[in-house]
Design an enzyme around this catalytic site. Sequence first.
Site, PDB file in Angstrom:
ATOM      1  N   VAL A 168      38.962  46.765  52.915  1.00 32.71           N
ATOM      2  CA  VAL A 168      39.944  45.679  53.016  1.00 32.71           C
ATOM      3  C   VAL A 168      40.395  45.696  54.477  1.00 32.71           C
ATOM      4  O   VAL A 168      41.176  46.557  54.881  1.00 32.71           O
ATOM      5  CB  VAL A 168      41.118  45.898  52.037  1.00 32.71           C
ATOM      6  CG1 VAL A 168      42.209  44.864  52.256  1.00 32.71           C
ATOM      7  CG2 VAL A 168      40.620  45.846  50.594  1.00 32.71           C
ATOM      8  N   PRO A 169      39.857  44.771  55.297  1.00 32.36           N
ATOM      9  CA  PRO A 169      39.856  44.935  56.763  1.00 32.36           C
ATOM     10  C   PRO A 169      41.171  44.634  57.481  1.00 32.36           C
ATOM     11  O   PRO A 169      41.278  43.656  58.230  1.00 32.36           O
ATOM     12  CB  PRO A 169      38.745  43.971  57.200  1.00 32.36           C
ATOM     13  CG  PRO A 169      38.788  42.889  56.171  1.00 32.36           C
ATOM     14  CD  PRO A 169      39.137  43.568  54.874  1.00 32.36           C
ATOM     15  N   CYS A 170      42.145  45.506  57.326  1.00 33.11           N
ATOM     16  CA  CYS A 170      43.397  45.337  58.057  1.00 33.11           C
ATOM     17  C   CYS A 170      43.199  45.574  59.558  1.00 33.11           C
ATOM     18  O   CYS A 170      44.070  45.222  60.364  1.00 33.11           O
ATOM     19  CB  CYS A 170      44.485  46.246  57.498  1.00 33.11           C
ATOM     20  SG  CYS A 170      44.040  47.993  57.443  1.00 33.11           S
ATOM     21  N   HIS A 171      42.044  46.139  59.950  1.00 30.06           N
ATOM     22  CA  HIS A 171      41.780  46.348  61.384  1.00 30.06           C
ATOM     23  C   HIS A 171      41.591  45.020  62.122  1.00 30.06           C
ATOM     24  O   HIS A 171      41.631  44.984  63.350  1.00 30.06           O
ATOM     25  CB  HIS A 171      40.545  47.243  61.585  1.00 30.06           C
ATOM     26  CG  HIS A 171      39.284  46.700  61.001  1.00 30.06           C
ATOM     27  ND1 HIS A 171      38.908  46.921  59.686  1.00 30.06           N
ATOM     28  CD2 HIS A 171      38.302  45.928  61.546  1.00 30.06           C
ATOM     29  CE1 HIS A 171      37.745  46.326  59.448  1.00 30.06           C
ATOM     30  NE2 HIS A 171      37.360  45.710  60.560  1.00 30.06           N
TER      31      HIS A 171
END
Length: 202
Positions: A168-171
């Site tokens: 889950v790409p919070c980056h």
Amino acid sequence: MTITDRLDALRAVDDATLQRLRDGLARRAAESHLLDLAYRTVDSPVGPLLLVASERGLTRVAFASQDHEQVLGQLAATVSPRVLEAPERLEPAARELGEYFAGRRRMFDLPLDLTTSGEFRRAVQLLLPTIGYGRTVSYTELATLAGRPAAVRAVGTACATNPLPVVVPCHRVLRGDGSLGGYLGGLEAKRTLLELEMRVAA
């Protein structure tokens, strides 16, 4: 054969036997629905990652800097004490992460279990995969996408408490001025993930 060679051979047999016993225990626990949380670790360009899955799906990805043992202890205390190393359940996640880090996968196709997140945080976390691979948005833009344009701080908290980083790409969420902001795995890990995606997407 020297004594050292014999000792090494015995250790190898013992390790193999121990692994067989662990695998059998994990299999029987899963078949009896007694395995609430399965875990394994995988190597990656951002260091070893702990993967944890419930029967519903992937429930936790943790960086080494977060202390894997502590993460497992917290899950045992807050979700279920029935936690066991069971790599088989995590095989799809390990495979897809390997493909992602090799630049062959842009989206994950895994069942996710975000039940440890509160309602608003979960809503924000579910929005994160809609940010295109190799692209970024600001916390303000993400708050607007979530339908709460004034909730920039709450959106930041949802990213900071994301239980499934990388998948889950919070980056992909940056500060309004374009700087990296914070990241669970540290700024170097965030930079590595963004550079990987930008290189592959170019």
